[in-house]
Scaffold this motif. Structure first.
Motif: not given
Length: 185
Positions: A30, A82, A84, A86, A122, A124, A137, A139-141, A143, A146
């Motif tokens: 990722h 990755m 995440e 929310k 990312q 979405e 949502i 997402k990223s590698c 921490k 994000v």
């Protein structure tokens, strides 16, 4: 010895690590991340494990030992799985949609709020079902990155304590207050 610092970081399949001149680079499916490590902390790659050691038991060395072990473990987890986050948008007319790297939000202001997210993150916004709140949502590698983006979005409309309107993390408990009550005469 630090309980966190002495635990080795195990590299899962598909993740590689290189250590040179105090910089740890981790590469996985990722993405790729790097972290500069304090010169007093020794980082060694033994097989598929990363081990960190410190020179003394001074408080500074103890804190750096656990810190860098945790940062490297987060890098390994990020490039393999990755991270995440929310976020839920609660309020009448609150909406969120993603247009490439731009997040467009309707938050009860007289105008829409647009925010550009970094390329490493990312975003979405799945379709909203009737009776449910919009969800974003991220997402990223990385921490830290994000989490920083999510905190910036949340700061646009923090959840208020009376009705609970605002942007909150999914699963977050909002401390609620009682509203006005009629006085009994």
């Amino acid at each position: 010895m630090s309980r966190i610092g002495k635990a080795p970081v195990v590299l899962p399949a598909g993740v590689t690590c290189t250590i040179d001149a105090g910089v740890v680079k981790v590469k996985g499916p990722h993405g790729e991340l790097s972290q500069k490590v304090d010169p007093s902390i020794t980082v060694a790659l033994e097989g598929n494990e990363i081990k960190l050691t410190r020179p003394t038991d001074l408080p500074h060395h103890r804190s750096m030992h656990g810190l860098y072990r945790a940062l490297i473990a987060n890098m390994v987890k990020g490039v393999s799985e990755m991270f995440e986050i929310k976020q839920e948008f609660i309020g009448v007319g609150y909406k969120v949609e993603v247009q490439g790297q731009i997040i467009v939000m309707s938050l009860g202001f007289s105008h829409e709020v647009q925010m550009m997210v970094p390329a490493e993150v990312q975003a979405e916004a799945p379709a909203v079902k009737k009776g449910q709140n919009p969800v974003l949502i991220l997402k990223s590698c990385d921490k830290q990155l994000v989490g920083q983006v999510a905190a910036k979005i949340r700061s646009l409309r923090k959840p208020e304590p009376y009705k609970g309107k605002g942007i909150k993390f999914v699963g977050e408990q909002i401390r609620r207050k009682a509203g006005k009550s009629a006085s009994a005469k």
